[in-house]
Each structure stands twice: as structure tokens, then as C-alpha cells.
Design an enzyme around this catalytic site. Sequence first.
Site, PDB file in Angstrom:
ATOM      1  N   GLU A 174     -59.711  -2.618 -13.392  1.00 44.41           N
ATOM      2  CA  GLU A 174     -60.093  -3.638 -14.381  1.00 44.41           C
ATOM      3  C   GLU A 174     -61.288  -4.439 -13.887  1.00 44.41           C
ATOM      4  OE1 GLU A 174     -56.729  -5.529 -16.430  1.00 44.41           O
ATOM      5  OE2 GLU A 174     -57.763  -7.442 -16.130  1.00 44.41           O
ATOM      6  N   ASP A 185     -63.167  -7.971 -15.002  1.00 40.74           N
ATOM      7  CA  ASP A 185     -62.874  -9.112 -15.885  1.00 40.74           C
ATOM      8  C   ASP A 185     -63.939 -10.187 -15.939  1.00 40.74           C
ATOM      9  OD1 ASP A 185     -60.251  -8.338 -16.370  1.00 40.74           O
ATOM     10  OD2 ASP A 185     -59.456  -9.447 -14.672  1.00 40.74           O
ATOM     11  N   GLU A 220     -63.533 -13.982 -17.690  1.00 38.28           N
ATOM     12  CA  GLU A 220     -62.677 -14.877 -18.475  1.00 38.28           C
ATOM     13  C   GLU A 220     -63.360 -16.226 -18.547  1.00 38.28           C
ATOM     14  OE1 GLU A 220     -58.605 -15.303 -17.178  1.00 38.28           O
ATOM     15  OE2 GLU A 220     -58.243 -13.158 -17.313  1.00 38.28           O
TER      16      GLU A 220
END
Length: 281
Positions: free
Chosen positions: A99, A101, A103
Site C-alpha cells: 500500500e 498512502d 491521507e
Amino acid sequence: MNNKILIGFLLFATIFLVAASAGNFNQDFDITWGDGRAKILGNGQLLTLSLDKTSGSGFRSKNEYLFGKIDMQLKLVAGNSAGTVTAYYLSSLGSTHDEIDFEFLGNLSGDPYILHTNVFTQGKGNREQQFYLWFDPTKDFHTYSILWNPQSIIFSVDGTPIREFKNLESKGVSFPKNQAMRIYSSLWNADDWATRGGLVKTDWTKAPFTASYRNFNAQACTWTSSGSSCSSNNSPSWFGQSLDSTGQERIHWVQKKYMIYNYCTDTKRFSQGLPLECKFA
Ligand SMILES: *[C@@H]1O[C@H](CO)[C@@H](O)[C@H](O)[C@H]1NC(C)=O
């Protein structure tokens, strides 16, 4: 021009236009949850997610990708966005997922958003780096990019690299390269941790909260059961790309001025020793 050449030219022009046109949300993405809170507008040119007291919302790419340069423009929840989190990431899902990411942690009006980044390999994350931004991410659209190739993962904001996760497999650090990933995004309530560690709660009188997306562009290798196909076939320019010296300087500038958390310096958290890749940063 004789007719054959004209027809040839028109054909070429048409193909070129198709290849050069920006992504279309109807074509490239599915809304996956939120019961009408996520909307694709303007003939596929704009996507909005919203969050209210009942639910957030989210979407994901139709395609799975194995390497690529993926750009998206986002305009984040404006005003009092404390407690809200807008996540935008690539993931292969599952217990041994890879993953990558981004955010965005909201804040009270006028207080800075936090851009939180992480990299998971084989289900293991704990590689957070967090940044403030050098602009207000709620006023305009800005471009958030992930370059992912076999040598490295580079996170960029408006073309400025902010983080690089290098392939250090030769040193024993795992690197995402065997699992295809989809693009995911969602807007949800995380007021138990997001803003000042959960101190500031979501103000539901300001709901619904909305984040917007446009100008998706992927130069990437698309993964299907019959194999991988890349958007520009012969060694696309992003495939061998890593940071040049200008890129290195930019990343140092960002990290010096805007990085507020780096797992690689958190000796308190990793009292048994910092993660291996930190020794080669
Ligand atoms: C919100 O603002 C406070 C005060 O400036 C700051 O400490 C914090 O890092 C900001 N961002 C988040 C997501 O809490």
C-alpha cells in the site's frame, strides 16, 4: 494532400486525441460506498465525496496497476474540517498487502492540514511521514502524485517530491513489486485520532463535508488476468525514473521546512532499533 494521406492523418489525429485526453471518472472509477454521497459530475470530469453524520463515501479505480505514474488533483474539505480524513491511496488489499498512502487530516479553520504518508510492504506499515503543506489545500485543486516503479516510490505535491521510498531489497527490505494495486479514496470521520490526536472533534453542524477530485492521469501498467499492458509501450519515461540531484534538493527542502513527523527518527517508538531502511536514508 491526396485522400489517403488525409485519411491517415485524421486517423492519427483521432488516436492522439484519445490518448491525450484526461481521465474520465465514469470510465476509470467506481463509486464503492456512501449511498449517494459520492458523485461523478460534469460528464465525468469531476468527482466529489461527502461525509455527514450518517456516513462517509468512497471510490476505487476499475483498473489494477502494477507500476505507474499516477496524478490526481484534489481540493480538500474547506472551513472547519477537524476530525475528517480524506484518504487517497494505492492498495493491493489483503493480509499481506502492499500500500502507498496519502491521507489528509483536517483541522479547525485556519489551522494547518496534515499530509500523512505511509508505505506498506507485505502487510507491514509503520513507515509514517507527516507534513504541513506550503499552501492552503482547501482553496484550490493541487496535484498529488505517486510514481511507482521497480527502483523507487516517489510521493510528489504539485510536482515537488516530498518523499522517496527506495527499493532496498538488496539490503533485505521488502519492496512492493509483485502485487497489482487499485487506487482508492474515501472521506470519513476519524475524530478519535485525526486532529491533534483526537482532541478536536468533528463539528457536525458544518456537515456535509466535501472533497473534490479532477484531472486524473495515469501513465501506468494495467494488470489483468492475461498480463500487464503499459500506456506507452516501449520503456515509458517514468519506468526507470528516480530522483535526480534537483529532486534530491527539493525533497531536502520540503523535509527540512515542512516535515513534522518521521518514523525514521522516532527512537522512542522504535526503542529496539529503527527499521532497517532508515539506515540507508
Ligand atoms: C491542527 O492545528 C494544530 C494547531 O496549529 C496543529 O498542532 C496540528 O498539527 C494541526 N493539524 C492536525 C491534523 O491536527
